[in-house]
Every structure is written in C-alpha cells, then in structure tokens.
Design a protein around this motif. Structure first.
Motif, PDB file in Angstrom:
ATOM      1  N   LEU A 183       0.841  -1.207   0.000  1.00 17.19           N
ATOM      2  CA  LEU A 183       0.000   0.000   0.000  1.00 17.19           C
ATOM      3  C   LEU A 183       0.876   1.257   0.000  1.00 17.19           C
ATOM      4  O   LEU A 183       0.589   2.223  -0.711  1.00 17.19           O
ATOM      5  CB  LEU A 183      -0.914   0.014   1.239  1.00 17.19           C
ATOM      6  N   LEU A 184       1.956   1.229   0.787  1.00 21.91           N
ATOM      7  CA  LEU A 184       2.863   2.377   0.831  1.00 21.91           C
ATOM      8  C   LEU A 184       3.616   2.539  -0.494  1.00 21.91           C
ATOM      9  O   LEU A 184       3.792   3.655  -0.987  1.00 21.91           O
ATOM     10  CB  LEU A 184       3.845   2.245   1.997  1.00 21.91           C
ATOM     11  N   GLY A 185       4.053   1.412  -1.049  1.00 24.43           N
ATOM     12  CA  GLY A 185       4.742   1.463  -2.347  1.00 24.43           C
ATOM     13  C   GLY A 185       3.850   2.080  -3.415  1.00 24.43           C
ATOM     14  O   GLY A 185       4.294   2.940  -4.193  1.00 24.43           O
ATOM     15  N   ALA A 186       2.574   1.675  -3.437  1.00 22.87           N
ATOM     16  CA  ALA A 186       1.623   2.207  -4.425  1.00 22.87           C
ATOM     17  C   ALA A 186       1.395   3.706  -4.184  1.00 22.87           C
ATOM     18  O   ALA A 186       1.319   4.496  -5.130  1.00 22.87           O
ATOM     19  CB  ALA A 186       0.299   1.445  -4.327  1.00 22.87           C
ATOM     20  N   ALA A 187       1.300   4.115  -2.894  1.00 25.91           N
ATOM     21  CA  ALA A 187       1.072   5.528  -2.581  1.00 25.91           C
ATOM     22  C   ALA A 187       2.272   6.389  -2.978  1.00 25.91           C
ATOM     23  O   ALA A 187       2.115   7.507  -3.477  1.00 25.91           O
ATOM     24  CB  ALA A 187       0.777   5.694  -1.086  1.00 25.91           C
ATOM     25  N   VAL A 188       3.481   5.842  -2.789  1.00 32.31           N
ATOM     26  CA  VAL A 188       4.698   6.545  -3.230  1.00 32.31           C
ATOM     27  C   VAL A 188       4.688   6.662  -4.750  1.00 32.31           C
ATOM     28  O   VAL A 188       4.968   7.726  -5.315  1.00 32.31           O
ATOM     29  CB  VAL A 188       5.982   5.819  -2.735  1.00 32.31           C
ATOM     30  N   GLY A 189       4.336   5.557  -5.400  1.00 38.26           N
ATOM     31  CA  GLY A 189       4.280   5.540  -6.872  1.00 38.26           C
ATOM     32  C   GLY A 189       3.311   6.571  -7.435  1.00 38.26           C
ATOM     33  O   GLY A 189       3.553   7.162  -8.491  1.00 38.26           O
ATOM     34  N   ARG A 190       2.196   6.798  -6.703  1.00 39.25           N
ATOM     35  CA  ARG A 190       1.187   7.773  -7.166  1.00 39.25           C
ATOM     36  C   ARG A 190       1.534   9.201  -6.746  1.00 39.25           C
ATOM     37  O   ARG A 190       0.803  10.147  -7.065  1.00 39.25           O
ATOM     38  CB  ARG A 190      -0.193   7.419  -6.590  1.00 39.25           C
ATOM     39  N   GLY A 191       2.620   9.352  -5.993  1.00 39.00           N
ATOM     40  CA  GLY A 191       3.038  10.688  -5.559  1.00 39.00           C
ATOM     41  C   GLY A 191       2.233  11.225  -4.387  1.00 39.00           C
ATOM     42  O   GLY A 191       2.262  12.426  -4.109  1.00 39.00           O
ATOM     43  N   GLU A 192       1.496  10.346  -3.671  1.00 40.82           N
ATOM     44  CA  GLU A 192       0.664  10.802  -2.549  1.00 40.82           C
ATOM     45  C   GLU A 192       1.483  10.985  -1.259  1.00 40.82           C
ATOM     46  O   GLU A 192       1.152  11.804  -0.420  1.00 40.82           O
ATOM     47  CB  GLU A 192      -0.476   9.798  -2.305  1.00 40.82           C
ATOM     48  N   VAL A 193       2.521  10.168  -1.123  1.00 40.45           N
ATOM     49  CA  VAL A 193       3.435  10.316   0.009  1.00 40.45           C
ATOM     50  C   VAL A 193       4.864  10.184  -0.510  1.00 40.45           C
ATOM     51  O   VAL A 193       5.091   9.562  -1.550  1.00 40.45           O
ATOM     52  CB  VAL A 193       3.182   9.246   1.123  1.00 40.45           C
ATOM     53  N   THR A 194       5.814  10.749   0.219  1.00 39.63           N
ATOM     54  CA  THR A 194       7.210  10.589  -0.192  1.00 39.63           C
ATOM     55  C   THR A 194       7.733   9.264   0.365  1.00 39.63           C
ATOM     56  O   THR A 194       7.160   8.706   1.313  1.00 39.63           O
ATOM     57  CB  THR A 194       8.079  11.732   0.365  1.00 39.63           C
ATOM     58  N   LEU A 195       8.834   8.783  -0.190  1.00 36.89           N
ATOM     59  CA  LEU A 195       9.428   7.539   0.313  1.00 36.89           C
ATOM     60  C   LEU A 195       9.837   7.718   1.774  1.00 36.89           C
ATOM     61  O   LEU A 195       9.640   6.823   2.601  1.00 36.89           O
ATOM     62  CB  LEU A 195      10.641   7.134  -0.540  1.00 36.89           C
ATOM     63  N   GLU A 196      10.359   8.895   2.100  1.00 40.09           N
ATOM     64  CA  GLU A 196      10.796   9.174   3.478  1.00 40.09           C
ATOM     65  C   GLU A 196       9.607   9.077   4.453  1.00 40.09           C
ATOM     66  O   GLU A 196       9.706   8.492   5.529  1.00 40.09           O
ATOM     67  CB  GLU A 196      11.418  10.572   3.537  1.00 40.09           C
ATOM     68  N   GLU A 197       8.467   9.649   4.047  1.00 43.87           N
ATOM     69  CA  GLU A 197       7.265   9.586   4.887  1.00 43.87           C
ATOM     70  C   GLU A 197       6.791   8.144   5.047  1.00 43.87           C
ATOM     71  O   GLU A 197       6.424   7.703   6.144  1.00 43.87           O
ATOM     72  CB  GLU A 197       6.141  10.417   4.261  1.00 43.87           C
ATOM     73  N   ALA A 198       6.811   7.419   3.939  1.00 41.10           N
ATOM     74  CA  ALA A 198       6.350   6.025   3.954  1.00 41.10           C
ATOM     75  C   ALA A 198       7.215   5.174   4.885  1.00 41.10           C
ATOM     76  O   ALA A 198       6.708   4.346   5.649  1.00 41.10           O
ATOM     77  CB  ALA A 198       6.374   5.450   2.538  1.00 41.10           C
ATOM     78  N   VAL A 199       8.518   5.397   4.837  1.00 41.12           N
ATOM     79  CA  VAL A 199       9.450   4.641   5.688  1.00 41.12           C
ATOM     80  C   VAL A 199       9.203   4.957   7.162  1.00 41.12           C
ATOM     81  O   VAL A 199       9.138   4.059   8.006  1.00 41.12           O
ATOM     82  CB  VAL A 199      10.919   4.950   5.292  1.00 41.12           C
TER      83      VAL A 199
END
Length: 405
Positions: A218-234
């Motif tokens: 879910l986080l990978g998909a959200a990063v891919g869509r530009g909704e969250v940054t990788l840093e935020e997701a981590v």
C-alpha cells in the motif's frame, strides 16, 4: 487591576521518577497526581523544565482531539521534559505530524487496518498461533509463555500485515527491542532505527506499482502515485512495525492477570461468548506503559478546568488515568467483565488513535481462545511476585512468564 498585575497560582511541579513497577500495579505517583487535580504539573526523568499533565477522561479526549494542541510543534521544542532518555523523531514522522499531513499519511495505509483488512489475516494468524501452541505442548512444561508464544506471535502477525517475509522476522524483532529499550543508549537506538528504515526503504521501493493489500505494498503504491514521499512512507512503516510488538506486553500483562486471578480465567473458559467484552475490560485495566507517551504543545492560550495553559506550554495526557476515571468507569479498580459501555482509551484518541487497535483485539482474542481452550491446566510456575517484569522500558510487560499445565 490591569492584565499585567494578575498573578496566576500554578500548581507545584511534581517530579515523576517513573519507577520500574512489577505486575499490574498502578503507578503510585500517577494515583497522587490524579487526586491532586484534573490538571497538574510534572517533571519527568529526562529533558528540561516541566509540562502540564491532564488526567480526567473528558479532558484527555479534548486535548488529543483539539488542533490547538500540536504534535508537530514538539519538533521545535525537543528538550521538553520526557520519559525517554533520548529523543529521536525524524521530522515528518507520522507521530509528530498534525492534520492535514497526518491525515494524508494515515490514509495511505488505512485499508490494512480496517475490519476487512484485519479479517484478511485472521485465518493465517490463527494458523501461525496453532503452530506455536503445538510446539509449546510438544515440548511440555515448564515453559516461558513470553518466549514461546507471546513474543513470536505478534511479530509473525505484524510482519504478515506489513508484508515482511518470514525470514526477516527475527531481525525486525531485534531492531524493535533496541529502539524501545532505554538501557542501551541513544546511539544503539538510533542505529537500529536507521537500519530498520533502510530495510523498509528497500521493501517499499520494490513495490511502487503493487496492488498487494499488505502495508509495504500500500505504501509502495502511494509513493508511486506521488501521494506520500518515500521518506514519509518509511517513517510510517517503522512506527507501525514497532507498534505491532506492543501486543507482547499487553497480552503478557493480560495473562499475568488471568493466571494470578484464576476466577477470571475460569469464567472465560466457562463463558466463551463474553471473551471479546472481557478483553476490552482487561485492556482498560492493565497499565500499558510507564508514565506518559508523547507531549503536545499548546499553539494558543487554552483554559482547562479553570487552569490557563499558555501558548508554547507542553501538555501530556494520561490514558491510564483516563481509564480509571470514576465519572466514566464506576468502581474503576474492579475488573468487571460485564462493564458496558466501556469507552476506554487504551489505543489513544483523536487523530493519533492507534491504527492497530482492531489488530491488537484480534490477536488478544486468538491468544485467549488458544491458550485457555488448548491448555486448560495453564498456571504460573512461580509465585506471582517472582515473575520478572521489564526494567528501563517505555512499555510495561513481563520479561518472562514461567508457566506449567
């Protein structure tokens, strides 16, 4: 009389040493603070200065749900008096965000923590637990329930939900213990947090186009869509992974209670239908943590019960105290399996409510079912006062739970 000449009488600052307590003993200092008033002032073992403490149920819910009290502003006042010896939040970490950023970040993983998302892993979780209980029975008594079941089970479940491969579970557990313990020093905690972060950065990065239902996907998909940054997701993944192990401590305290109060265990064996309600009452009663968690900063002057909290002041809430508020929970010291309603705040309240609340309930229900039904003679192997409890930890729970059957 001008505004300048009005002097406010502040309550005394109470030093709160947050002693290592054993069993499910309620913190005696917190008991005194609750008696002293709805709003008191405290100084914790680390950091600087003092902070307000709010203990009444209604006030706790107000502060945690009111945008005038900010988690984000704590980043600019890192020396606020606190329990933890070191303060290592990353800017942008979900625990230190306010809406709307906090809402956006939480939304990215919400699907995994809904009733449907949690239900998705129920059977797999039950199967993993059955295997652990099989091993426990096969090896025979005596056993340490913490090491054999209560630690590996929540790790397996949170890793399943997060999308962490089984082979990496032990590494996750090691990092979590180093991050949560206050006895190893800041450098060790920081190193563990950075290593776990690097692991999740790789895992999430590999799943940018994923349609999977686990958290990393879910986080990978959200990063891919530009909704969250990788840093935020981590940052969010690290928080959720660490939080997943809280069940070890909660269930450790729960079973310590059931094994030292056989009347409670007998009732749950005899009446399986009351177990979900009983678990909620146990969750209300057990002292989940030492002292208090994260503070908030008042963004403007706010009045609580006639006390003026000034802009810039740090404020703590005690969920443990709120759960013992007589106005909401009659006879709060009594464990009452028929208590209804039971609006406890063991998973927090407001925007920062623990997303894993439903998951924790599922795990507790599975553990109670499996251990009470499959190990009917389960009892403590040592006197209650010889059960070792964690020392120097932010979260409370038994270090080991020696049992026989």
């Amino acid at each position: 009389m001008t505004e300048e000449t009005i002097t406010e009488i502040l309550p005394p600052v109470r030093h709160w040493p947050a002693l290592d307590l054993s069993g499910t003993d309620f913190d005696p200092v917190l008991t005194e603070l609750m008696r002293e008033g709805p709003v008191t002032r405290i100084q914790l073992p680390n950091g600087e200065g003092w902070a307000w403490l709010v203990t009444r149920y209604e006030d706790v819910r107000m502060v945690t749900n009111d945008p005038r009290f900010s988690r984000e502003a704590v980043m600019d006042q890192p020396e606020v008096t606190r329990l933890a010896p070191h303060f290592i939040p990353a800017r942008g970490a979900v625990g230190f965000l306010d809406p709307p950023d906090h809402t956006r970040l939480r939304r990215s993983v919400a699907a995994a923590f809904t009733a449907r998302g949690v239900e998705r892993i129920r059977e797999r979780s039950r199967h993993m637990l059955d295997e652990l209980v099989d091993e426990l029975l096969q090896d025979g008594p005596p056993a340490d329930l913490t090491a054999t079941v209560l630690t590996p089970f929540p790790i397996a479940v949170i890793c399943e939900l997060m999308g962490v491969p089984a082979a990496d579970r032990q590494g996750m557990h090691t990092w979590t213990q180093l991050i949560l313990s206050s006895s190893h020093g800041k450098k060790v905690s920081e190193k563990a947090k950075n290593e776990m972060g690097a692991y999740f950065a790789d895992l999430i990065g590999l799943r940018e186009g994923s349609t999977g239902e686990d958290v990393a996907s879910l986080l990978g998909a959200a990063v891919g869509r530009g909704e969250v940054t990788l840093e935020e997701a981590v940052g969010l993944a690290v928080l959720l992974q660490i939080g997943g192990e809280a069940v070890t401590n909660n269930s450790g305290q729960m079973f310590y209670l059931l094994l030292t109060r056989p009347d409670l265990a007998d009732r749950l064996r005899a009446e399986p239908s009351i177990r979900p309600q009983a678990i909620d009452e146990l969750l209300r009663y057990i002292p989940h943590r030492n002292a208090v968690g994260l503070s908030r900063i008042a963004l403007e002057d706010v009045g609580i019960r006639g006390v003026r909290i000034r802009a810039g002041d740090a404020v703590y809430v005690s969920y443990l105290a709120a759960n013992r508020d007589e106005a909401v929970f009659p006879y709060p010291e009594t464990i009452d399996f028929s208590r209804t309603p039971n609006p406890h705040v063991s998973f927090g309240f407001g925007p920062h409510y623990c997303p894993g609340g439903m998951l924790a309930r599922l795990e507790s229900e599975l553990l109670v079912d499996a251990l009470l039904d499959r190990v009917p003679g389960l009892r403590l192997a040592v006197p209650p006062d010889q059960v070792p409890f964690k020392k120097g930890a932010l979260i409370r729970g038994p270090e080991a739970l020696p049992v026989m059957w």
